[in-house]
Write a protein that holds these residues in place. Structure first.
Motif, PDB file in Angstrom:
ATOM      1  N   UNK A  69       0.808  -1.235   0.090  1.00 23.11           N
ATOM      2  CA  UNK A  69       0.014  -0.032   0.009  1.00 23.11           C
ATOM      3  C   UNK A  69       0.884   1.255  -0.065  1.00 23.11           C
ATOM      4  N   UNK A  70       0.779   1.942  -0.783  1.00 23.74           N
ATOM      5  CA  UNK A  70       1.256   3.494  -1.044  1.00 23.74           C
ATOM      6  C   UNK A  70       0.423   4.405  -0.589  1.00 23.74           C
ATOM      7  N   UNK A  71       1.147   5.440   0.229  1.00 23.87           N
ATOM      8  CA  UNK A  71       0.117   6.468   0.406  1.00 23.87           C
ATOM      9  C   UNK A  71       1.155   7.919   0.975  1.00 23.87           C
ATOM     10  N   UNK A  72       0.383   8.878   1.185  1.00 25.08           N
ATOM     11  CA  UNK A  72       1.359  10.180   1.339  1.00 25.08           C
ATOM     12  C   UNK A  72       1.097  10.183   2.856  1.00 25.08           C
ATOM     13  N   UNK A  73       2.354  10.776   3.559  1.00 25.63           N
ATOM     14  CA  UNK A  73       2.036  11.057   5.065  1.00 25.63           C
ATOM     15  C   UNK A  73       1.615  12.665   5.107  1.00 25.63           C
ATOM     16  N   UNK A  74       1.627  13.090   6.192  1.00 22.79           N
ATOM     17  CA  UNK A  74       1.280  14.585   6.441  1.00 22.79           C
ATOM     18  C   UNK A  74       1.914  15.479   5.728  1.00 22.79           C
ATOM     19  N   UNK A  75       3.287  15.142   5.628  1.00 21.81           N
ATOM     20  CA  UNK A  75       4.268  15.942   5.067  1.00 21.81           C
ATOM     21  C   UNK A  75       4.314  15.882   3.567  1.00 21.81           C
ATOM     22  N   UNK A  76       3.660  15.070   2.785  1.00 23.03           N
ATOM     23  CA  UNK A  76       3.571  14.839   1.567  1.00 23.03           C
ATOM     24  C   UNK A  76       4.677  13.653   1.050  1.00 23.03           C
ATOM     25  N   UNK A  77       5.123  13.160   2.085  1.00 17.81           N
ATOM     26  CA  UNK A  77       6.031  12.200   1.626  1.00 17.81           C
ATOM     27  C   UNK A  77       5.608  10.668   1.228  1.00 17.81           C
ATOM     28  N   UNK A  78       6.145   9.885   0.245  1.00 17.30           N
ATOM     29  CA  UNK A  78       5.547   8.671   0.003  1.00 17.30           C
ATOM     30  C   UNK A  78       5.825   7.590   0.866  1.00 17.30           C
ATOM     31  N   UNK A  79       4.826   6.985   1.568  1.00 15.49           N
ATOM     32  CA  UNK A  79       5.030   6.010   2.420  1.00 15.49           C
ATOM     33  C   UNK A  79       4.491   4.697   1.789  1.00 15.49           C
TER      34      UNK A  79
END
Length: 175
Positions: A69-79
């Motif tokens: 699962x790929x998502x963005x954290x609160x800082x806009x980084x790819x997680x």
């Protein structure tokens, strides 16, 4: 009886199992009718089981896989996260093991009657998943869905009932 079916499964709410038995006893030898309860199973020419205990006698073949699962954290980084996910297995040994211990599958019914079928309009429910998997894998000669309740929420609810009996229009929902 008119269709020449010899091994019949009736799936219904618990509250009407005795009614099915009573009505059938006018036309059948009562010794040919079994009501399944709890974990007690005696296969017969006519077997009546309620929705709530289907999972005692049928196992959907599942396996656990890792899902990315790929998502963005609160800082806009790819997680990127890997999570365990359970899916219906396509692995033949897992399917064989599940079907070998599934009494409903092993019974090889040639007719499945689903009473109060409107209870299967939600395709995310456990009962829908069990019944649709059982019907697909056992491929009975006949399937009857009975209901006296109108399906008013959406056309998707009717679609789910039609999908269980493999109506051709359900093979491509976009049509």
């Amino acid at each position: 009886l008119e269709g020449g079916y010899e091994h019949v499964l009736i799936i219904c709410p618990s509250s009407v199992k005795k009614t099915w038995e009573y009505e059938m006893s006018f036309y059948l030898n009562p010794d040919d009718i079994t009501i399944v309860s709890g974990s007690n199973w005696k296969d017969n020419k006519f077997t009546i089981i309620n929705y709530d205990i289907l999972d005692n006698f049928y196992t959907i073949p599942k396996q656990s896989i890792k899902s990315k699962e790929v998502s963005l954290d609160d800082s806009g980084n790819i997680v990127t996260e890997y999570k365990q996910k359970e899916i219906v297995s396509r692995n033949s040994s897992i399917i064989k093991a599940a079907m070998d211990k599934s009494q409903l599958f092993q019974a090889k019914y040639d007719l499945i009657i689903i009473d109060e079928a409107h209870r299967l309009s939600n395709n995310t429910s456990g009962r829908f998943k069990i019944i649709s998997d059982l019907v697909k894998r056992s491929n009975p000669r006949g399937i009857f869905e009975l209901t006296g309740t109108m399906i008013t929420n959406s056309s998707k609810n009717l679609y789910n009932l039609l999908k269980i009996i493999d109506v051709p229009v359900t093979r491509n929902y976009s049509r």
